[in-house]
Design an enzyme around this catalytic site. Structure first.
Site, PDB file in Angstrom:
ATOM      1  CD  GLN A  90       0.576  -8.543  -2.555  1.00  0.00           C
ATOM      2  OE1 GLN A  90       2.074  -9.709  -3.103  1.00  0.00           O
ATOM      3  NE2 GLN A  90      -0.914  -8.788  -2.623  1.00  0.00           N
ATOM      4  NE  ARG A 122      -7.309  -6.523   6.923  1.00  0.00           N
ATOM      5  CZ  ARG A 122      -6.498  -7.518   6.608  1.00  0.00           C
ATOM      6  NH1 ARG A 122      -6.419  -8.740   7.280  1.00  0.00           N
ATOM      7  NH2 ARG A 122      -6.046  -8.058   5.090  1.00  0.00           N
ATOM      8  N   GLY A 175      -4.966  -4.613  -3.522  1.00  0.00           N
ATOM      9  CA  GLY A 175      -5.711  -2.949  -3.594  1.00  0.00           C
ATOM     10  C   GLY A 175      -4.974  -2.217  -4.606  1.00  0.00           C
ATOM     11  CG  HIS A 176      -1.838  -2.223  -6.775  1.00  0.00           C
ATOM     12  ND1 HIS A 176      -1.164  -2.569  -7.875  1.00  0.00           N
ATOM     13  CD2 HIS A 176      -1.945  -3.067  -6.012  1.00  0.00           C
ATOM     14  CE1 HIS A 176      -1.038  -3.543  -7.289  1.00  0.00           C
ATOM     15  NE2 HIS A 176      -1.024  -3.439  -6.115  1.00  0.00           N
ATOM     16  CE  LYS A 217       2.339  -2.480  -4.734  1.00  0.00           C
ATOM     17  NZ  LYS A 217       2.278  -1.639  -3.380  1.00  0.00           N
ATOM     18  CG  ASP A 261      -1.770  -0.836   1.382  1.00  0.00           C
ATOM     19  OD1 ASP A 261      -2.357  -1.651  -0.128  1.00  0.00           O
ATOM     20  OD2 ASP A 261      -2.193  -1.354   2.372  1.00  0.00           O
TER      21      ASP A 261
HETATM   22  P1  GDP Z   1      -0.556   0.388  -3.959  1.00  0.00           P
HETATM   23  O1  GDP Z   1      -1.514  -1.108  -2.972  1.00  0.00           O
HETATM   24  O2  GDP Z   1       0.436   0.140  -3.402  1.00  0.00           O
HETATM   25  O3  GDP Z   1      -1.098   0.780  -4.398  1.00  0.00           O
HETATM   26  O4  GDP Z   1      -1.746   1.513  -2.450  1.00  0.00           O
HETATM   27  P2  GDP Z   1      -2.913   1.746  -1.977  1.00  0.00           P
HETATM   28  O5  GDP Z   1      -3.706   2.079  -3.363  1.00  0.00           O
HETATM   29  O6  GDP Z   1      -3.607   0.284  -1.497  1.00  0.00           O
HETATM   30  O7  GDP Z   1      -2.668   2.669  -0.599  1.00  0.00           O
HETATM   31  C1  GDP Z   1      -2.247   3.607  -1.293  1.00  0.00           C
HETATM   32  C2  GDP Z   1      -3.399   5.040  -1.156  1.00  0.00           C
HETATM   33  O8  GDP Z   1      -2.659   6.431  -0.626  1.00  0.00           O
HETATM   34  C3  GDP Z   1      -4.263   4.848  -1.547  1.00  0.00           C
HETATM   35  O9  GDP Z   1      -6.091   5.662  -1.293  1.00  0.00           O
HETATM   36  C4  GDP Z   1      -3.719   6.561  -3.011  1.00  0.00           C
HETATM   37  O10 GDP Z   1      -5.111   6.929  -3.981  1.00  0.00           O
HETATM   38  C5  GDP Z   1      -3.236   7.115  -2.282  1.00  0.00           C
HETATM   39  N1  GDP Z   1      -1.529   8.305  -2.819  1.00  0.00           N
HETATM   40  C6  GDP Z   1      -1.124   7.071  -3.416  1.00  0.00           C
HETATM   41  N2  GDP Z   1       0.029   8.644  -3.159  1.00  0.00           N
HETATM   42  C7  GDP Z   1      -0.208   9.652  -2.675  1.00  0.00           C
HETATM   43  C8  GDP Z   1       0.274  10.424  -1.518  1.00  0.00           C
HETATM   44  O11 GDP Z   1       1.184  11.140  -2.299  1.00  0.00           O
HETATM   45  N3  GDP Z   1       0.014  10.956  -0.921  1.00  0.00           N
HETATM   46  C9  GDP Z   1      -1.677  10.945  -0.261  1.00  0.00           C
HETATM   47  N4  GDP Z   1      -2.139  11.549   0.497  1.00  0.00           N
HETATM   48  N5  GDP Z   1      -2.514   9.557  -1.163  1.00  0.00           N
HETATM   49  C10 GDP Z   1      -1.876   8.868  -1.511  1.00  0.00           C
HETATM   50  P1  IMO Z   2      -0.798  -4.125  -2.223  1.00  0.00           P
HETATM   51  O1  IMO Z   2      -0.761  -5.124  -3.530  1.00  0.00           O
HETATM   52  C1  IMO Z   2      -0.542  -4.913   1.585  1.00  0.00           C
HETATM   53  C2  IMO Z   2      -1.109  -9.144   3.386  1.00  0.00           C
HETATM   54  C3  IMO Z   2      -2.051  -9.199   3.984  1.00  0.00           C
HETATM   55  C4  IMO Z   2      -1.345 -10.322   5.829  1.00  0.00           C
HETATM   56  C5  IMO Z   2      -0.477 -10.610   4.440  1.00  0.00           C
HETATM   57  C6  IMO Z   2      -1.203 -12.089   3.715  1.00  0.00           C
HETATM   58  O2  IMO Z   2      -2.169  -3.601  -2.206  1.00  0.00           O
HETATM   59  O3  IMO Z   2      -0.311  -3.692  -1.938  1.00  0.00           O
HETATM   60  P2  IMO Z   2      -2.369 -12.802   2.159  1.00  0.00           P
HETATM   61  O4  IMO Z   2      -3.938 -12.147   1.524  1.00  0.00           O
HETATM   62  O5  IMO Z   2      -1.449 -12.669   0.742  1.00  0.00           O
HETATM   63  O6  IMO Z   2      -2.356 -14.328   2.322  1.00  0.00           O
HETATM   64  O7  IMO Z   2      -1.853 -12.060   3.127  1.00  0.00           O
HETATM   65  O8  IMO Z   2      -0.392  -9.500   3.391  1.00  0.00           O
HETATM   66  N1  IMO Z   2      -1.281  -8.227   2.377  1.00  0.00           N
HETATM   67  C7  IMO Z   2      -1.589  -7.362   2.069  1.00  0.00           C
HETATM   68  N2  IMO Z   2      -1.015  -5.534   2.578  1.00  0.00           N
HETATM   69  N3  IMO Z   2      -1.096  -4.372   0.720  1.00  0.00           N
HETATM   70  C8  IMO Z   2      -1.236  -6.093  -0.161  1.00  0.00           C
HETATM   71  O9  IMO Z   2      -0.810  -5.593  -0.961  1.00  0.00           O
HETATM   72  C9  IMO Z   2      -1.204  -6.658   0.527  1.00  0.00           C
HETATM   73  N4  IMO Z   2      -1.711  -8.281   0.080  1.00  0.00           N
HETATM   74  C10 IMO Z   2      -1.319  -8.747   1.223  1.00  0.00           C
HETATM   75  O10 IMO Z   2      -2.661  -8.112   4.864  1.00  0.00           O
HETATM   76  O11 IMO Z   2      -1.213  -9.042   6.403  1.00  0.00           O
HETATM   77 MG    MG Z   3      -3.198  -1.590  -1.387  1.00  0.00          MG
END
Ligand code: GDP
Ligand code: IMO
Ligand code: MG
Length: 427
Positions: free
Chosen positions: A223, A302, A40-41, A16, A13
Protein backbone atom coordinates in the site's frame (compact mmCIF):
# COMPACT_ATOMS: atom_id res chain seq x y z
CA UNK A 1 24.47 -2.86 8.87
CA UNK A 2 20.96 -1.56 9.46
CA UNK A 3 17.83 -2.49 7.55
CA UNK A 4 16.43 -0.65 4.52
CA UNK A 5 12.69 0.00 4.46
CA UNK A 6 11.06 0.45 1.05
CA UNK A 7 7.86 2.38 1.54
CA UNK A 8 4.94 3.27 -0.73
CA UNK A 9 4.89 7.07 -0.47
CA UNK A 10 1.51 7.81 -2.12
CA UNK A 11 -1.69 5.77 -2.58
CA UNK A 12 0.02 2.47 -3.45
CA UNK A 13 1.16 0.97 -6.77
CA UNK A 14 4.24 3.20 -6.91
CA UNK A 15 6.42 0.34 -8.17
CA UNK A 16 7.52 -1.20 -4.85
CA UNK A 17 7.64 -4.69 -6.40
CA UNK A 18 10.08 -3.58 -9.07
CA UNK A 19 12.31 -1.75 -6.60
CA UNK A 20 12.39 -4.65 -4.11
CA UNK A 21 13.24 -7.13 -6.88
CA UNK A 22 16.12 -4.86 -7.89
CA UNK A 23 17.46 -4.14 -4.39
CA UNK A 24 17.07 -7.80 -3.38
CA UNK A 25 19.92 -8.65 -5.75
CA UNK A 26 22.17 -7.81 -2.79
CA UNK A 27 19.83 -8.64 0.12
CA UNK A 28 20.00 -11.65 2.43
CA UNK A 29 16.51 -11.18 3.78
CA UNK A 30 13.37 -9.51 2.39
CA UNK A 31 10.54 -9.05 4.87
CA UNK A 32 6.98 -8.05 3.90
CA UNK A 33 5.74 -6.13 6.93
CA UNK A 34 2.16 -4.95 6.42
CA UNK A 35 -1.12 -5.31 4.54
CA UNK A 36 -2.17 -8.57 2.98
CA UNK A 37 -3.19 -9.78 -0.44
CA UNK A 38 -4.85 -6.45 -1.10
CA UNK A 39 -1.35 -5.67 -2.41
CA UNK A 40 -0.36 -6.44 -5.98
CA UNK A 41 3.36 -6.11 -6.67
CA UNK A 42 4.60 -6.47 -10.24
CA UNK A 43 8.04 -7.82 -11.01
CA UNK A 44 9.46 -8.04 -14.53
CA UNK A 45 12.94 -9.55 -14.74
CA UNK A 46 14.98 -12.12 -16.67
CA UNK A 47 12.78 -14.91 -15.23
CA UNK A 48 9.49 -13.49 -16.55
CA UNK A 49 6.63 -11.29 -15.45
CA UNK A 50 5.07 -11.89 -12.03
CA UNK A 51 2.27 -10.41 -9.94
CA UNK A 52 2.77 -11.04 -6.24
CA UNK A 53 0.20 -10.48 -3.52
CA UNK A 54 1.85 -11.98 -0.44
CA UNK A 55 5.20 -13.49 -1.35
CA UNK A 56 7.97 -10.88 -0.96
CA UNK A 57 9.41 -9.63 -4.23
CA UNK A 58 12.87 -10.85 -3.21
CA UNK A 59 11.90 -14.44 -4.07
CA UNK A 60 13.61 -14.28 -7.50
CA UNK A 61 17.06 -13.97 -5.99
CA UNK A 62 18.43 -17.35 -5.00
CA UNK A 63 20.46 -16.13 -2.02
CA UNK A 64 17.53 -14.22 -0.49
CA UNK A 65 15.38 -15.60 2.32
CA UNK A 66 11.86 -14.16 2.18
CA UNK A 67 9.74 -13.56 5.26
CA UNK A 68 6.08 -12.72 5.62
CA UNK A 69 6.25 -10.76 8.86
CA UNK A 70 3.97 -10.54 11.88
CA UNK A 71 2.39 -7.33 10.55
CA UNK A 72 0.89 -9.04 7.51
CA UNK A 73 -2.62 -10.52 7.30
CA UNK A 74 -2.16 -13.82 5.50
CA UNK A 75 -4.83 -15.58 3.48
CA UNK A 76 -3.33 -19.09 3.42
CA UNK A 77 -5.29 -20.12 0.33
CA UNK A 78 -3.88 -17.18 -1.64
CA UNK A 79 -0.39 -17.75 -0.27
CA UNK A 80 -0.37 -21.43 -1.23
CA UNK A 81 -1.77 -20.59 -4.68
CA UNK A 82 0.98 -18.04 -5.18
CA UNK A 83 3.67 -20.47 -4.05
CA UNK A 84 2.33 -23.11 -6.50
CA UNK A 85 2.38 -20.61 -9.35
CA UNK A 86 5.93 -19.59 -8.59
CA UNK A 87 7.06 -23.21 -8.32
CA UNK A 88 5.38 -23.93 -11.68
CA UNK A 89 7.52 -21.13 -13.16
CA UNK A 90 10.64 -22.76 -11.76
CA UNK A 91 11.05 -20.35 -8.81
CA UNK A 92 12.23 -22.03 -5.61
CA UNK A 93 9.98 -21.11 -2.69
CA UNK A 94 11.67 -23.19 0.01
CA UNK A 95 13.31 -19.92 1.16
CA UNK A 96 9.93 -18.49 2.19
CA UNK A 97 9.01 -18.20 5.90
CA UNK A 98 5.87 -16.96 7.63
CA UNK A 99 5.70 -15.35 11.08
CA UNK A 100 3.78 -17.45 13.60
CA UNK A 101 2.28 -14.16 14.85
CA UNK A 102 0.84 -13.18 11.45
CA UNK A 103 -2.96 -13.13 11.53
CA UNK A 104 -4.92 -15.26 9.09
CA UNK A 105 -7.50 -13.98 6.65
CA UNK A 106 -10.29 -16.54 6.74
CA UNK A 107 -13.36 -17.06 4.50
CA UNK A 108 -15.64 -15.14 6.88
CA UNK A 109 -13.37 -12.07 6.63
CA UNK A 110 -13.74 -12.03 2.88
CA UNK A 111 -17.51 -12.41 3.18
CA UNK A 112 -17.75 -9.64 5.79
CA UNK A 113 -15.67 -7.30 3.62
CA UNK A 114 -18.11 -7.76 0.73
CA UNK A 115 -21.26 -7.55 2.87
CA UNK A 116 -20.08 -4.29 4.49
CA UNK A 117 -19.14 -2.71 1.15
CA UNK A 118 -22.59 -3.70 -0.19
CA UNK A 119 -24.25 -2.20 2.88
CA UNK A 120 -22.35 1.05 2.46
CA UNK A 121 -23.42 1.17 -1.21
CA UNK A 122 -22.60 4.66 -2.57
CA UNK A 123 -20.54 5.36 0.56
CA UNK A 124 -18.36 2.26 0.06
CA UNK A 125 -14.59 2.54 0.58
CA UNK A 126 -13.85 0.65 -2.61
CA UNK A 127 -11.82 -2.03 -0.83
CA UNK A 128 -10.13 -4.83 -2.69
CA UNK A 129 -12.72 -7.21 -1.10
CA UNK A 130 -9.92 -9.47 0.10
CA UNK A 131 -11.10 -9.50 3.74
CA UNK A 132 -8.21 -7.33 4.93
CA UNK A 133 -10.24 -4.80 6.96
CA UNK A 134 -12.23 -7.48 8.83
CA UNK A 135 -9.06 -9.54 9.51
CA UNK A 136 -7.21 -6.56 11.05
CA UNK A 137 -10.38 -5.58 12.98
CA UNK A 138 -10.40 -9.04 14.54
CA UNK A 139 -6.71 -8.74 15.36
CA UNK A 140 -7.30 -5.54 17.33
CA UNK A 141 -10.48 -6.97 18.86
CA UNK A 142 -8.34 -9.91 20.07
CA UNK A 143 -10.39 -12.56 18.32
CA UNK A 144 -7.93 -13.28 15.51
CA UNK A 145 -6.41 -16.61 14.50
CA UNK A 146 -2.67 -16.55 13.87
CA UNK A 147 -0.47 -18.64 11.58
CA UNK A 148 1.10 -20.26 14.67
CA UNK A 149 -2.35 -21.50 15.72
CA UNK A 150 -2.40 -23.90 12.75
CA UNK A 151 0.07 -26.14 14.58
CA UNK A 152 -2.21 -27.05 17.51
CA UNK A 153 -5.37 -28.59 16.06
CA UNK A 154 -7.32 -28.95 19.28
CA UNK A 155 -6.70 -25.39 20.39
CA UNK A 156 -7.31 -24.14 16.86
CA UNK A 157 -10.75 -25.73 16.72
CA UNK A 158 -11.74 -23.89 19.91
CA UNK A 159 -10.38 -20.55 18.71
CA UNK A 160 -11.99 -20.95 15.31
CA UNK A 161 -15.32 -21.82 16.90
CA UNK A 162 -15.19 -18.68 19.04
CA UNK A 163 -14.21 -16.45 16.11
CA UNK A 164 -16.80 -17.95 13.77
CA UNK A 165 -19.58 -17.72 16.36
CA UNK A 166 -19.00 -13.98 16.53
CA UNK A 167 -18.59 -13.61 12.76
CA UNK A 168 -21.78 -15.60 12.12
CA UNK A 169 -23.71 -13.31 14.46
CA UNK A 170 -22.67 -10.41 12.25
CA UNK A 171 -23.23 -12.35 9.04
CA UNK A 172 -26.74 -13.51 9.95
CA UNK A 173 -28.12 -10.79 12.25
CA UNK A 174 -26.56 -7.65 10.84
CA UNK A 175 -26.34 -8.61 7.19
CA UNK A 176 -29.09 -11.29 6.93
CA UNK A 177 -26.79 -13.70 5.13
CA UNK A 178 -26.50 -17.49 5.63
CA UNK A 179 -23.94 -18.50 8.28
CA UNK A 180 -20.62 -20.15 7.36
CA UNK A 181 -19.87 -23.70 8.51
CA UNK A 182 -17.19 -24.42 11.09
CA UNK A 183 -16.26 -27.88 9.76
CA UNK A 184 -15.55 -26.57 6.26
CA UNK A 185 -13.24 -23.84 7.49
CA UNK A 186 -11.56 -26.15 9.97
CA UNK A 187 -10.90 -28.70 7.22
CA UNK A 188 -9.27 -25.98 5.14
CA UNK A 189 -7.12 -24.96 8.10
CA UNK A 190 -5.92 -28.56 8.43
CA UNK A 191 -4.78 -28.63 4.80
CA UNK A 192 -3.11 -25.21 5.11
CA UNK A 193 -1.40 -26.25 8.34
CA UNK A 194 0.06 -29.37 6.67
CA UNK A 195 1.28 -27.40 3.70
CA UNK A 196 2.81 -24.49 5.60
CA UNK A 197 4.01 -26.24 8.76
CA UNK A 198 7.79 -26.07 8.18
CA UNK A 199 7.66 -22.41 7.25
CA UNK A 200 5.78 -20.97 10.20
CA UNK A 201 8.40 -19.66 12.59
CA UNK A 202 9.29 -16.99 15.12
CA UNK A 203 10.59 -14.81 12.34
CA UNK A 204 11.48 -11.82 14.55
CA UNK A 205 14.32 -13.96 15.95
CA UNK A 206 15.58 -14.74 12.46
CA UNK A 207 15.41 -11.11 11.33
CA UNK A 208 17.17 -9.73 14.40
CA UNK A 209 19.87 -12.37 14.12
CA UNK A 210 20.48 -11.40 10.49
CA UNK A 211 20.79 -7.74 11.49
CA UNK A 212 23.11 -8.64 14.33
CA UNK A 213 25.37 -10.52 11.90
CA UNK A 214 25.50 -7.48 9.62
CA UNK A 215 23.49 -9.07 6.84
CA UNK A 216 21.45 -6.99 4.42
CA UNK A 217 17.76 -6.84 5.35
CA UNK A 218 15.11 -5.21 3.18
CA UNK A 219 11.70 -4.37 4.58
CA UNK A 220 9.06 -4.49 1.84
CA UNK A 221 6.11 -2.16 2.22
CA UNK A 222 2.64 -2.63 0.79
CA UNK A 223 0.00 0.00 0.00
CA UNK A 224 1.14 3.58 0.53
CA UNK A 225 1.39 6.19 3.27
CA UNK A 226 -1.71 8.06 2.06
CA UNK A 227 -3.67 4.87 2.80
CA UNK A 228 -2.29 4.70 6.36
CA UNK A 229 -4.87 4.29 9.13
CA UNK A 230 -3.63 7.43 10.92
CA UNK A 231 -2.11 9.62 8.23
CA UNK A 232 -4.09 8.59 5.17
CA UNK A 233 -7.33 10.08 3.90
CA UNK A 234 -9.36 8.46 6.69
CA UNK A 235 -11.78 6.66 6.44
CA UNK A 236 -10.77 5.94 2.83
CA UNK A 237 -7.68 4.04 3.92
CA UNK A 238 -6.51 0.50 4.44
CA UNK A 239 -6.49 -1.17 7.85
CA UNK A 240 -2.77 -1.25 8.57
CA UNK A 241 0.30 1.00 8.67
CA UNK A 242 2.17 1.05 5.35
CA UNK A 243 4.81 3.54 6.56
CA UNK A 244 8.02 3.45 8.58
CA UNK A 245 6.28 2.71 11.88
CA UNK A 246 4.64 -0.33 10.31
CA UNK A 247 8.03 -1.48 9.05
CA UNK A 248 9.64 -2.05 12.43
CA UNK A 249 6.44 -3.15 14.15
CA UNK A 250 5.50 -5.55 11.36
CA UNK A 251 8.93 -7.16 11.25
CA UNK A 252 9.60 -7.23 15.00
CA UNK A 253 12.75 -5.08 15.11
CA UNK A 254 13.63 -1.91 16.99
CA UNK A 255 13.12 1.38 15.11
CA UNK A 256 16.80 2.30 15.20
CA UNK A 257 17.66 -0.92 13.38
CA UNK A 258 16.30 0.80 10.26
CA UNK A 259 19.08 2.79 8.66
CA UNK A 260 17.54 3.78 5.34
CA UNK A 261 13.92 4.71 4.70
CA UNK A 262 13.33 4.83 0.96
CA UNK A 263 10.10 6.44 -0.24
CA UNK A 264 8.81 5.22 -3.59
CA UNK A 265 6.94 7.95 -5.46
CA UNK A 266 5.42 7.89 -8.90
CA UNK A 267 6.26 10.93 -11.01
CA UNK A 268 2.51 11.72 -10.81
CA UNK A 269 -0.31 10.29 -8.64
CA UNK A 270 -2.75 7.42 -8.92
CA UNK A 271 -5.37 6.03 -6.63
CA UNK A 272 -7.69 2.99 -6.79
CA UNK A 273 -10.85 2.85 -4.74
CA UNK A 274 -12.84 5.77 -3.38
CA UNK A 275 -11.73 8.77 -1.35
CA UNK A 276 -10.45 12.32 -1.80
CA UNK A 277 -7.86 12.92 -4.51
CA UNK A 278 -7.23 16.68 -4.78
CA UNK A 279 -5.19 16.62 -8.01
CA UNK A 280 -7.38 14.10 -9.83
CA UNK A 281 -7.59 14.63 -13.58
CA UNK A 282 -10.85 14.24 -15.46
CA UNK A 283 -9.31 15.35 -18.75
CA UNK A 284 -7.77 13.72 -21.81
CA UNK A 285 -4.37 14.14 -20.10
CA UNK A 286 -5.52 11.75 -17.37
CA UNK A 287 -6.82 9.29 -19.98
CA UNK A 288 -3.51 9.51 -21.84
CA UNK A 289 -1.51 8.69 -18.70
CA UNK A 290 -3.86 5.80 -17.85
CA UNK A 291 -3.60 4.23 -21.30
CA UNK A 292 0.06 5.02 -22.04
CA UNK A 293 1.06 3.88 -18.54
CA UNK A 294 -1.37 0.90 -18.37
CA UNK A 295 -2.72 2.20 -15.09
CA UNK A 296 -5.02 -0.67 -14.11
CA UNK A 297 -4.96 -2.36 -10.69
CA UNK A 298 -2.90 -5.53 -10.34
CA UNK A 299 -5.21 -7.05 -7.71
CA UNK A 300 -8.67 -6.04 -8.94
CA UNK A 301 -8.09 -4.88 -12.54
CA UNK A 302 -9.86 -1.58 -11.74
CA UNK A 303 -8.79 1.49 -13.76
CA UNK A 304 -6.62 3.66 -11.55
CA UNK A 305 -7.63 7.27 -11.00
CA UNK A 306 -4.92 9.63 -12.28
CA UNK A 307 -3.76 12.99 -10.92
CA UNK A 308 -0.84 15.42 -11.00
CA UNK A 309 1.98 15.10 -8.48
CA UNK A 310 0.66 16.37 -5.16
CA UNK A 311 3.28 18.16 -3.02
CA UNK A 312 1.16 18.65 0.14
CA UNK A 313 0.54 14.87 0.22
CA UNK A 314 4.22 14.20 -0.55
CA UNK A 315 5.33 16.56 2.27
CA UNK A 316 3.10 14.75 4.73
CA UNK A 317 4.44 11.41 3.51
CA UNK A 318 8.02 12.60 4.09
CA UNK A 319 7.11 14.20 7.41
CA UNK A 320 5.72 11.02 8.96
CA UNK A 321 8.26 8.61 7.45
CA UNK A 322 11.46 10.67 7.34
CA UNK A 323 12.75 9.47 4.00
CA UNK A 324 16.51 9.18 3.77
CA UNK A 325 16.04 9.05 0.02
CA UNK A 326 13.38 8.82 -2.66
CA UNK A 327 13.00 6.67 -5.76
CA UNK A 328 10.91 8.26 -8.47
CA UNK A 329 9.19 5.75 -10.75
CA UNK A 330 7.33 5.91 -14.05
CA UNK A 331 9.07 9.05 -15.27
CA UNK A 332 8.81 7.53 -18.77
CA UNK A 333 5.01 7.59 -18.58
CA UNK A 334 5.20 11.40 -18.86
CA UNK A 335 7.47 11.24 -21.93
CA UNK A 336 4.86 12.40 -24.43
CA UNK A 337 3.31 15.22 -22.39
CA UNK A 338 3.61 18.73 -23.79
CA UNK A 339 3.27 20.27 -20.34
CA UNK A 340 3.13 18.68 -16.90
CA UNK A 341 1.54 20.26 -13.83
CA UNK A 342 2.51 19.77 -10.23
CA UNK A 343 0.45 20.81 -7.22
CA UNK A 344 2.66 22.89 -4.93
CA UNK A 345 0.08 23.62 -2.23
CA UNK A 346 -3.67 23.88 -1.63
CA UNK A 347 -5.83 26.95 -1.47
CA UNK A 348 -8.25 26.74 1.45
CA UNK A 349 -10.57 29.63 2.33
CA UNK A 350 -8.21 32.08 0.63
CA UNK A 351 -5.12 30.78 2.46
CA UNK A 352 -2.30 28.63 1.06
CA UNK A 353 -1.78 25.38 2.97
CA UNK A 354 1.33 23.25 2.70
CA UNK A 355 0.02 20.04 4.27
CA UNK A 356 -3.31 18.25 3.73
CA UNK A 357 -5.81 18.82 6.55
CA UNK A 358 -6.86 15.65 8.37
CA UNK A 359 -10.63 16.06 8.00
CA UNK A 360 -12.28 14.83 4.83
CA UNK A 361 -14.79 17.64 4.46
CA UNK A 362 -12.02 20.24 4.77
CA UNK A 363 -9.76 18.33 2.41
CA UNK A 364 -12.55 18.21 -0.16
CA UNK A 365 -12.65 22.03 -0.06
CA UNK A 366 -8.94 22.32 -0.85
CA UNK A 367 -8.10 23.47 -4.34
CA UNK A 368 -4.76 22.45 -5.79
CA UNK A 369 -2.38 25.28 -6.72
CA UNK A 370 -0.81 24.11 -9.95
CA UNK A 371 2.55 25.01 -11.41
CA UNK A 372 3.14 24.13 -15.03
CA UNK A 373 6.41 22.69 -16.28
CA UNK A 374 7.48 22.02 -19.87
CA UNK A 375 7.44 18.37 -20.96
CA UNK A 376 10.44 16.77 -22.73
CA UNK A 377 8.52 14.89 -25.43
CA UNK A 378 11.18 12.30 -25.91
CA UNK A 379 11.50 8.71 -24.73
CA UNK A 380 13.52 8.36 -21.51
CA UNK A 381 13.29 4.59 -21.51
CA UNK A 382 16.80 3.97 -22.81
CA UNK A 383 18.60 6.57 -20.68
CA UNK A 384 20.89 5.27 -17.94
CA UNK A 385 22.69 8.47 -16.84
CA UNK A 386 21.02 11.42 -15.20
CA UNK A 387 23.16 14.03 -16.96
CA UNK A 388 22.07 12.64 -20.37
CA UNK A 389 18.35 13.15 -19.71
CA UNK A 390 16.59 16.00 -21.55
CA UNK A 391 16.90 19.30 -19.63
CA UNK A 392 13.15 19.48 -18.96
CA UNK A 393 13.14 15.99 -17.44
CA UNK A 394 15.98 16.93 -15.11
CA UNK A 395 14.21 20.16 -14.15
CA UNK A 396 11.06 18.17 -13.38
CA UNK A 397 12.96 15.71 -11.15
CA UNK A 398 14.73 18.53 -9.30
CA UNK A 399 11.43 20.32 -8.73
CA UNK A 400 9.81 17.19 -7.24
CA UNK A 401 12.85 16.63 -5.06
CA UNK A 402 12.54 20.17 -3.75
CA UNK A 403 8.82 19.78 -3.10
CA UNK A 404 9.14 16.42 -1.34
CA UNK A 405 12.07 17.64 0.75
CA UNK A 406 14.23 14.51 0.36
CA UNK A 407 16.94 13.58 -2.15
CA UNK A 408 16.10 11.44 -5.19
CA UNK A 409 18.52 8.52 -5.34
CA UNK A 410 17.14 6.71 -8.37
CA UNK A 411 14.76 7.14 -11.27
CA UNK A 412 12.82 4.29 -12.79
CA UNK A 413 12.17 4.70 -16.52
CA UNK A 414 10.52 1.38 -17.36
CA UNK A 415 8.98 -1.64 -15.66
CA UNK A 416 11.96 -4.00 -16.07
CA UNK A 417 14.51 -4.59 -13.36
CA UNK A 418 17.30 -2.87 -15.31
CA UNK A 419 15.44 0.24 -16.51
CA UNK A 420 16.83 2.71 -13.99
CA UNK A 421 18.97 5.79 -13.63
CA UNK A 422 21.07 6.16 -10.51
CA UNK A 423 21.01 9.81 -9.47
CA UNK A 424 23.03 9.52 -6.28
CA UNK A 425 25.07 6.48 -5.34
CA UNK A 426 23.79 5.92 -1.81
CA UNK A 427 20.20 4.84 -1.26
P1 GDP B 1 3.49 -1.82 -6.41
O1 GDP B 1 2.16 -2.24 -5.85
O2 GDP B 1 4.03 -0.61 -5.74
O3 GDP B 1 4.49 -2.92 -6.44
O4 GDP B 1 3.21 -1.39 -7.92
P2 GDP B 1 2.28 -2.19 -8.98
O5 GDP B 1 3.02 -3.39 -9.45
O6 GDP B 1 0.91 -2.36 -8.46
O7 GDP B 1 2.17 -1.10 -10.11
C1 GDP B 1 3.29 -0.54 -10.70
C2 GDP B 1 3.21 -0.80 -12.20
O8 GDP B 1 4.16 0.02 -12.84
C3 GDP B 1 3.55 -2.21 -12.61
O9 GDP B 1 2.83 -2.54 -13.77
C4 GDP B 1 5.05 -2.13 -12.93
O10 GDP B 1 5.47 -3.11 -13.86
C5 GDP B 1 5.12 -0.77 -13.54
N1 GDP B 1 6.35 -0.01 -13.37
C6 GDP B 1 7.18 0.09 -12.30
N2 GDP B 1 8.13 1.02 -12.51
C7 GDP B 1 7.89 1.53 -13.75
C8 GDP B 1 8.50 2.55 -14.54
O11 GDP B 1 9.46 3.20 -14.13
N3 GDP B 1 7.95 2.80 -15.76
C9 GDP B 1 6.88 2.12 -16.24
N4 GDP B 1 6.41 2.43 -17.44
N5 GDP B 1 6.26 1.17 -15.51
C10 GDP B 1 6.76 0.88 -14.29
P1 IMO C 1 -0.03 -2.15 -3.30
O1 IMO C 1 0.81 -2.85 -2.26
C1 IMO C 1 -3.34 0.52 -4.19
C2 IMO C 1 -6.75 0.48 -1.42
C3 IMO C 1 -8.07 -0.06 -1.97
C4 IMO C 1 -9.03 0.81 -1.19
C5 IMO C 1 -8.36 0.90 0.18
C6 IMO C 1 -8.89 -0.08 1.21
O2 IMO C 1 -0.18 -2.92 -4.55
O3 IMO C 1 0.46 -0.76 -3.50
P2 IMO C 1 -8.50 -2.69 1.51
O4 IMO C 1 -8.80 -3.85 0.61
O5 IMO C 1 -7.05 -2.54 1.85
O6 IMO C 1 -9.36 -2.65 2.73
O7 IMO C 1 -8.92 -1.38 0.65
O8 IMO C 1 -6.99 0.66 -0.04
N1 IMO C 1 -5.59 -0.44 -1.56
C7 IMO C 1 -4.61 -0.28 -2.47
N2 IMO C 1 -4.47 0.62 -3.46
N3 IMO C 1 -2.37 -0.39 -3.98
C8 IMO C 1 -2.49 -1.28 -2.97
O9 IMO C 1 -1.50 -2.12 -2.63
C9 IMO C 1 -3.66 -1.28 -2.18
N4 IMO C 1 -4.12 -2.02 -1.14
C10 IMO C 1 -5.27 -1.48 -0.77
O10 IMO C 1 -8.18 0.14 -3.36
O11 IMO C 1 -9.07 2.09 -1.73
MG1 MG D 1 0.23 -2.65 -6.52
Amino acid sequence: MGATAVIGAQWGDEGKGKVIDLLAERADLVVRYSGGNNAGHTVINHLGEFRLHLVPAGIFNEQTTCVIGNGVAVDPEVLIGEMDQLEASGIDTTRLMVSDRAHLVLPFHRLLDRLEEERLAEHAIGTTLRGIGPAFSEKTARRGIRAGDLADREALLKKLEAALTYANLLITRVYGHDPLQLDEIFAKCMTWGDRLSGRIQQTELMINEALHEGREVLLEGAQGTLLDLDFGTYPFVTSSHPGASGAYQGAGIGPVRIERIVGIFKAYCTRVGEGPFPTELHTSEGDHIREFGHEYGVTTGRPRRIGWFDAPMARLSNLVNGYTSVILTRLDVLDQMETISVCTGYRLDGEVVEYPPSGMTVLLRCEPILEQLEGWQQSTNDFRHFQDLPDNARTYVHRLEELIGAPVSMLSVGPRRDENIIVRAAL
